[in-house]
Design an enzyme around this catalytic site. Sequence first.
Site, mmCIF file in Angstrom:
data_model
loop_
_atom_site.group_PDB
_atom_site.id
_atom_site.type_symbol
_atom_site.label_atom_id
_atom_site.label_comp_id
_atom_site.label_asym_id
_atom_site.label_seq_id
_atom_site.Cartn_x
_atom_site.Cartn_y
_atom_site.Cartn_z
ATOM 1 N N THR A 1 0.810 -1.229 0.000
ATOM 2 C CA THR A 1 0.000 0.000 0.000
ATOM 3 C C THR A 1 0.838 1.272 0.000
ATOM 4 O O THR A 1 0.322 2.346 -0.300
ATOM 5 C CB THR A 1 -0.925 0.038 1.235
ATOM 6 O OG1 THR A 1 -0.125 0.070 2.430
ATOM 7 C CG2 THR A 1 -1.838 -1.178 1.265
ATOM 8 N N CYS B 1 -1.812 0.806 15.375
ATOM 9 C CA CYS B 1 -2.777 1.047 14.300
ATOM 10 C C CYS B 1 -3.922 0.035 14.367
ATOM 11 O O CYS B 1 -3.681 -1.176 14.498
ATOM 12 C CB CYS B 1 -2.081 0.971 12.940
ATOM 13 S SG CYS B 1 -3.179 1.407 11.562
ATOM 14 N N ARG C 1 4.002 6.764 2.952
ATOM 15 C CA ARG C 1 3.228 7.921 3.387
ATOM 16 C C ARG C 1 2.509 7.610 4.697
ATOM 17 O O ARG C 1 2.214 6.443 4.989
ATOM 18 C CB ARG C 1 2.218 8.332 2.316
ATOM 19 C CG ARG C 1 1.139 7.305 2.018
ATOM 20 C CD ARG C 1 0.205 7.794 0.902
ATOM 21 N NE ARG C 1 -0.885 6.872 0.658
ATOM 22 C CZ ARG C 1 -0.825 5.835 -0.152
ATOM 23 N NH1 ARG C 1 0.294 5.562 -0.795
ATOM 24 N NH2 ARG C 1 -1.880 5.048 -0.322
ATOM 25 N N CYS D 1 -0.104 6.902 7.618
ATOM 26 C CA CYS D 1 -1.436 6.297 7.697
ATOM 27 C C CYS D 1 -2.458 7.332 8.148
ATOM 28 O O CYS D 1 -2.182 8.148 9.043
ATOM 29 C CB CYS D 1 -1.399 5.127 8.676
ATOM 30 S SG CYS D 1 -2.989 4.342 8.984
ATOM 31 N N TRP E 1 27.459 26.085 38.884
ATOM 32 C CA TRP E 1 26.109 25.615 39.213
ATOM 33 C C TRP E 1 25.101 26.191 38.243
ATOM 34 O O TRP E 1 24.245 25.473 37.693
ATOM 35 C CB TRP E 1 25.737 26.019 40.646
ATOM 36 C CG TRP E 1 24.378 25.502 41.051
ATOM 37 C CD1 TRP E 1 24.117 24.349 41.722
ATOM 38 C CD2 TRP E 1 23.105 26.117 40.785
ATOM 39 N NE1 TRP E 1 22.758 24.197 41.903
ATOM 40 C CE2 TRP E 1 22.111 25.278 41.336
ATOM 41 C CE3 TRP E 1 22.693 27.287 40.144
ATOM 42 C CZ2 TRP E 1 20.751 25.552 41.247
ATOM 43 C CZ3 TRP E 1 21.334 27.571 40.049
ATOM 44 C CH2 TRP E 1 20.377 26.715 40.607
ATOM 45 N N TYR F 1 22.687 24.307 35.490
ATOM 46 C CA TYR F 1 21.236 24.481 35.584
ATOM 47 C C TYR F 1 20.665 24.951 34.249
ATOM 48 O O TYR F 1 19.608 24.475 33.810
ATOM 49 C CB TYR F 1 20.923 25.483 36.693
ATOM 50 C CG TYR F 1 19.451 25.634 37.006
ATOM 51 C CD1 TYR F 1 18.748 24.602 37.619
ATOM 52 C CD2 TYR F 1 18.768 26.815 36.717
ATOM 53 C CE1 TYR F 1 17.406 24.739 37.920
ATOM 54 C CE2 TYR F 1 17.427 26.962 37.017
ATOM 55 C CZ TYR F 1 16.747 25.919 37.620
ATOM 56 O OH TYR F 1 15.417 26.057 37.909
ATOM 57 N N ASP G 1 25.145 21.434 44.187
ATOM 58 C CA ASP G 1 23.864 21.850 44.764
ATOM 59 C C ASP G 1 23.668 21.242 46.160
ATOM 60 O O ASP G 1 23.767 20.025 46.343
ATOM 61 C CB ASP G 1 22.729 21.420 43.836
ATOM 62 C CG ASP G 1 21.392 21.986 44.257
ATOM 63 O OD1 ASP G 1 21.052 23.084 43.802
ATOM 64 O OD2 ASP G 1 20.691 21.327 45.056
#
Length: 523
Positions: free
Chosen positions: A47, A55, A80, A82, A439, A443, A459
């Site tokens: 197809t 699906c 392509r 679905c 630090w 972050y 930290d």
Amino acid sequence: MSENRETSRAAPRILCGMDMTFDACRQAFLTRDPRFDGRIFGGVKTTGIYCRPICPARPPKAENMTFFPTAAAAQEAGFRPCLRCRPESSPDLGAWRGTSNTVSRALALIEAGAMDAGDVDTLASRLGVGERQLRRLFKQHLGASPVAVAQTRRVLLAKQLIHETHLPMGEVALAAGFGSVRRFNETFQQLFGRSPGHLRRSQAAEQSSAAGGITVRLPYRPPYDWDAIEGFLAARAIPGVEVVTPRRYARTLQVDGVCGVVTVTPGEGDFLVAEIRFPKVQALPAVIARIRRVFDLAADPGLIGEHLSQDPALAPLIAARPGLRAPGAWDGFELAVRAILGQQITVVAARNLAAKLVTAYGAPIDDPVAAKLGLTRVFPTPERLVGQDIAALGMPRARGAALEALARTVAADRAIFTPRADLESAIAALSALPGVGEWTAQYIALRELREPDAFPHGDIALQRALADGEGRRPTAPELLARSQAWRPWRAYAAQHLWAADAVQPQTQAIKAKRTKTDARRAA
């Protein structure tokens, strides 16, 4: 296109990906296993269509199937999307396979629009690699070229907008990044054998729209800890710029000089619902990319949790919060300003300073919907803060000067807050910014650059969360050494440790209250 498809037919086992055999992929489709949604895509040779594992269509014969690690690989091979399972609705996990940091950074740049105005060579230069090497890495890890990935993202976004919004086709083309409506129509005619308008008419009505804006669904891989991310954003919400209420986050946003409003809520499924109001539809891909980044929708919590749970100290934390994400940032400059404001003060104090900054220098937004939500201003641009006496808002003069110098630096180079060749070079570049230390650089890398291995080992909260039974905390070097076992997901380890540290005072207070109650009862 047909030549590519013949290639895919000849080697179906190779195209399945790095970690799954043909038979395993086939079994995932036969059982419609949701665990593989977004991990693999199946092409049907008879197809010319490619599908998700979930699906609802009847699975084809094994000899008619071939498998791909990404939608872009399937599309580049000539298949392509679905129309039933809609691959654009699958969780996008391409950046989180943990196989190539360079590819992950490249995907982040492509999602942010790097390929809209540039080419592969420019993209490779930004990542510190050669063009041929980048193409090779994309083929190896994604099964498609950088150009194919960018084109597939464009097509799938357009297809989503066709299905989920009432936008006119011309605006869909612009919003998805097509250079012209003609190119948009040609692409859809070639890919689907029908026009975009016919594609919309052929679908059941599932479209929704916000007043003056659009509404889109943004899928993720479950579980998703909405309460945790909502709490994180609520604690840092700047009045006038952000409003957080139960099960809704709203804020103002500026993209390429255009101001708008976004509202995000959890959907009735494995997706978030984003309402986007921007006067320029061309800003839509960038806005969606930022929403996905802030709410960490590309993460694979199962993969990350499985790896981190090997540490006995992290295992119970991950079991308690399996859907915890690492929140991203809306804008690099905004995040850097917030981080510098928050140095050596509490989150609440930093938020109050940010509110003063926005009131003094943030541009007002004229939008009745925004006003109704309590949104009045956008965060100041770097240009707006250049030359300002920011310290007058109530902070140490050195910090105010650092913010002004940061604004001046970013205004001169907007590309500062973009992914680098590796984490080390990113930290070095960020640490060179005014007011940014180790630090803060880690972050920013964690939240803005979306580096999954960023880890601010200095930290205090991280060290406190790993204190032993006698209350001894690991030192920064000790924590850094221990974190090596958590790579490449140290950013998520940090998020779990921060979450654990945040509840410790509450737990201690509850235990203290229970102790007093027991003492009274004993008396």
